[in-house]
Design a protein around this motif. Structure first.
Motif, PDB file in Angstrom:
ATOM      1  N   ALA A 149     -11.016   0.648   7.960  1.00 27.15           N
ATOM      2  CA  ALA A 149     -10.891   0.011   6.641  1.00 27.15           C
ATOM      3  C   ALA A 149     -11.684  -1.289   6.584  1.00 27.15           C
ATOM      4  O   ALA A 149     -12.371  -1.572   5.596  1.00 27.15           O
ATOM      5  CB  ALA A 149      -9.415  -0.247   6.332  1.00 27.15           C
ATOM      6  N   ALA A 150     -11.611  -2.093   7.655  1.00 25.45           N
ATOM      7  CA  ALA A 150     -12.351  -3.353   7.691  1.00 25.45           C
ATOM      8  C   ALA A 150     -13.853  -3.096   7.677  1.00 25.45           C
ATOM      9  O   ALA A 150     -14.618  -3.810   7.023  1.00 25.45           O
ATOM     10  CB  ALA A 150     -11.954  -4.158   8.930  1.00 25.45           C
ATOM     11  N   GLY A 151     -14.300  -2.056   8.403  1.00 29.63           N
ATOM     12  CA  GLY A 151     -15.719  -1.737   8.443  1.00 29.63           C
ATOM     13  C   GLY A 151     -16.240  -1.197   7.125  1.00 29.63           C
ATOM     14  O   GLY A 151     -17.412  -1.402   6.785  1.00 29.63           O
ATOM     15  N   ARG A 191     -15.050  -2.155   4.191  1.00 26.76           N
ATOM     16  CA  ARG A 191     -15.110  -3.282   3.247  1.00 26.76           C
ATOM     17  C   ARG A 191     -16.402  -4.071   3.416  1.00 26.76           C
ATOM     18  O   ARG A 191     -16.952  -4.584   2.456  1.00 26.76           O
ATOM     19  CB  ARG A 191     -13.907  -4.215   3.459  1.00 26.76           C
ATOM     20  CG  ARG A 191     -12.589  -3.650   2.995  1.00 26.76           C
ATOM     21  CD  ARG A 191     -11.524  -4.742   2.885  1.00 26.76           C
ATOM     22  NE  ARG A 191     -11.313  -5.429   4.147  1.00 26.76           N
ATOM     23  CZ  ARG A 191     -10.424  -5.048   5.068  1.00 26.76           C
ATOM     24  NH1 ARG A 191      -9.714  -3.940   4.862  1.00 26.76           N
ATOM     25  NH2 ARG A 191     -10.268  -5.717   6.180  1.00 26.76           N
ATOM     26  N   ARG A 192     -16.868  -4.169   4.661  1.00 29.47           N
ATOM     27  CA  ARG A 192     -18.071  -4.953   4.935  1.00 29.47           C
ATOM     28  C   ARG A 192     -18.763  -4.337   6.141  1.00 29.47           C
ATOM     29  O   ARG A 192     -18.180  -4.243   7.213  1.00 29.47           O
ATOM     30  CB  ARG A 192     -17.697  -6.409   5.215  1.00 29.47           C
ATOM     31  CG  ARG A 192     -18.883  -7.313   5.430  1.00 29.47           C
ATOM     32  CD  ARG A 192     -18.475  -8.768   5.403  1.00 29.47           C
ATOM     33  NE  ARG A 192     -17.343  -9.048   6.274  1.00 29.47           N
ATOM     34  CZ  ARG A 192     -16.774 -10.240   6.383  1.00 29.47           C
ATOM     35  NH1 ARG A 192     -17.211 -11.242   5.660  1.00 29.47           N
ATOM     36  NH2 ARG A 192     -15.756 -10.420   7.198  1.00 29.47           N
ATOM     37  N   ARG A 193     -19.988  -3.921   5.966  1.00 29.14           N
ATOM     38  CA  ARG A 193     -20.684  -3.192   7.015  1.00 29.14           C
ATOM     39  C   ARG A 193     -20.698  -3.968   8.326  1.00 29.14           C
ATOM     40  O   ARG A 193     -21.005  -5.158   8.353  1.00 29.14           O
ATOM     41  CB  ARG A 193     -22.120  -2.903   6.591  1.00 29.14           C
ATOM     42  CG  ARG A 193     -22.837  -1.931   7.526  1.00 29.14           C
ATOM     43  CD  ARG A 193     -24.310  -1.824   7.214  1.00 29.14           C
ATOM     44  NE  ARG A 193     -25.055  -2.950   7.778  1.00 29.14           N
ATOM     45  CZ  ARG A 193     -26.371  -2.932   8.012  1.00 29.14           C
ATOM     46  NH1 ARG A 193     -27.061  -1.854   7.707  1.00 29.14           N
ATOM     47  NH2 ARG A 193     -26.973  -3.984   8.510  1.00 29.14           N
ATOM     48  N   ALA A 194     -20.387  -3.283   9.412  1.00 30.52           N
ATOM     49  CA  ALA A 194     -20.426  -3.901  10.737  1.00 30.52           C
ATOM     50  C   ALA A 194     -21.814  -3.737  11.328  1.00 30.52           C
ATOM     51  O   ALA A 194     -22.363  -2.633  11.362  1.00 30.52           O
ATOM     52  CB  ALA A 194     -19.387  -3.260  11.644  1.00 30.52           C
ATOM     53  N   ASP A 195     -22.396  -4.830  11.779  1.00 23.79           N
ATOM     54  CA  ASP A 195     -23.711  -4.791  12.430  1.00 23.79           C
ATOM     55  C   ASP A 195     -23.600  -4.610  13.934  1.00 23.79           C
ATOM     56  O   ASP A 195     -24.544  -4.137  14.572  1.00 23.79           O
ATOM     57  CB  ASP A 195     -24.479  -6.084  12.125  1.00 23.79           C
ATOM     58  CG  ASP A 195     -24.822  -6.202  10.658  1.00 23.79           C
ATOM     59  OD1 ASP A 195     -25.455  -5.276  10.130  1.00 23.79           O
ATOM     60  OD2 ASP A 195     -24.447  -7.216  10.035  1.00 23.79           O
TER      61      ASP A 195
END
Length: 458
Positions: free
Chosen positions: A141-143, A145-149
């Motif tokens: 869910a966190a990933g 919401r905002r793409r993980a690099d």
């Protein structure tokens, strides 16, 4: 240097998987906390996936003051641990009634062995396995919401590496796996049931091969993994030792001098870290009149969970009640204050050379003399090279007696104030941040980051 940029926020985004994170106050928390602070200072967006206070084991050290060291912009996502099988501990309790016949004794023995195997199977890879599903769900869910690099995970507990493996696939991002301890082939795993040992080997293999970079805290452990997995896999191995930031000691005032020589062990005692030879040495020195119980104190601060060694019982049996204090865990600032106030700092690392206790770097920063009872290896080498202590084999009672006598004599001749050494935590954390940058899927800096000469496997 041109900053790394994330496609959404203009800054790179790191997802950090760390079951141990404030307010959990174990030594493993400190390494992750330093990294998170470093990434925030470099203007990264950071999301930390960690546990919840309500589902930490009762033995976990809790230090709410550590929450103040988490940068304000860091998002902390907490996932609970499901522990539905904990009640199996009460099955066939070994403290129950004894069997009246040989046949009954054999039956109880089989039941107890069955219980041990059942508990081991329900705790693969460790007692926090119930964190896997909630943590993966929260991490995905966190990933989204905002793409993980980039994804970073640290262990133990090893469940965190399984969570990260699932997230690396779900989020499609590069992954750095940090091994603070050995896992499948650790010397203290010899008592594992076969199924748990096989599972650990399989999980470790999948993680080492799947991760884009693997980090180790000791050279010995990294070399063992390199030998086991081969040169091709070892090409992505990195060495980043632990450290300690001297700014944590700022503003600390030593405790009032009670004119006693105080030897301090700050932290948990578990596994093979039994102070048996030390206690015997203290009793012998007292009997010879070398140390006076009224002017000497050994202080243990932290959880004691030693298999087959009752510390309080051994203290009382040897008549060391007036010389040995056993105290519960304390907040980190209080522990650091105890360190700078001690006459001598004790380190116990028997039975292994593949790990270095994280508290060693705190001891070095505190600036007090160190007595390390450790096998010959990296731990003893660091102590000797620092010029701040004595390193001896853990069971050599004669040499332990000589070392204590020497340390007491030195303390009585010195009036020097405690000197806080410059910690290397900042340097080590920069090295760890460079590893994350090296695999980050966002655009890389225009110039390569500096690296430590010892920081990469050859």
């Amino acid at each position: 240097m041109k900053p790394i940029q994330s496609s959404k926020t203009g800054r790179p985004h790191a997802v950090v998987v760390a079951y141990c994170f404030p307010p959990e106050g174990s030594i493993g928390t400190q390494r992750t906390l330093r990294l998170v602070r470093e990434l925030a200072a470099r203007h990264w967006d950071v999301t930390v996936l960690t546990g919840t206070l309500g589902t930490y084991p009762a033995s976990s050290p809790i230090d709410r003051d550590l929450l103040a060291r988490v940068p304000a912009g860091v998002e902390v996502v907490r996932a609970a641990v499901l522990r539905p099988f904990d009640r199996t501990r009460g099955m066939v309790d070994s403290s129950g009634p004894k069997a009246s016949t040989d046949q009954g004794a054999r039956k109880i023995s089989r039941l107890r062995e069955g219980k041990r195997h059942l508990q081991a199977l329900l705790r693969i890879p460790d007692q926090h396995v119930g964190w896997t599903v909630p943590a993966v769900a929260q991490g995905v869910a966190a990933g989204l919401r905002r793409r993980a690099d980039v994804l970073y995970s640290t262990a133990p507990p090893w469940t965190g590496q399984l969570v990260a493996r699932a997230l690396a696939s779900a989020l499609g991002c590069p992954w750095v796996a940090d091994f603070r301890d050995p896992w499948a082939r650790a010397p203290w795993r010899e008592g594992w049931v076969p199924a748990a040992r096989r599972a650990a080997a399989a999980f470790e293999r999948s993680i080492v091969r799947r991760a884009d970079a693997v980090v180790f805290t000791t050279r010995t452990n990294m070399e063992e993994y390199a030998q086991h997995y081969g040169a091709a896999t070892a090409a992505k191995f990195h060495l980043v030792r632990n450290g300690c930031d001297s700014d944590e000691f700022e503003g600390l005032v030593p405790l009032a001098d009670d004119r006693r020589f105080t030897m301090l062990h700050a932290g948990s005692l578990y596994g093979g870290r039994k102070p048996a030879a030390l206690f015997a040495a203290l009793a012998a020195l007292r009997d010879r009149g070398v140390i006076d119980p009224r002017s000497f104190c050994f202080r243990q601060i932290g959880r004691v969970a030693l298999s087959g060694f009752d510390m309080a019982e051994q203290r009382d049996r040897l008549g060391l009640q007036g010389m040995v204090e056993i105290l519960p865990a304390q907040p980190r600032r209080d522990i650091l204050r105890e360190m700078i106030s001690a006459s001598c700092l004790l380190l116990l690392q028997p039975g292994t050379t593949v790990s270095i206790p994280g508290k060693l770097f705190e001891y070095l920063t505190a600036g007090r003399p160190i007595l390390a009872l450790a096998e010959e290896g990296e731990t003893s080498e660091i102590v000797r090279e620092s010029g701040r202590g004595i390193a001896l084999l853990p069971e050599d009672q004669t040499e332990i007696e000589r070392a204590i006598e020497q340390l007491v004599k030195r303390a009585s001749q010195s009036t020097a104030a405690t000197a806080i050494a410059r910690g290397d935590g900042e340097l080590r954390t920069r090295e760890l941040a460079h590893v994350l940058e090296s695999v980050c899927r966002a655009p890389l800096p225009s110039c390569a980051p500096e690296t430590s000469p010892e920081g990469r496997a050859r």
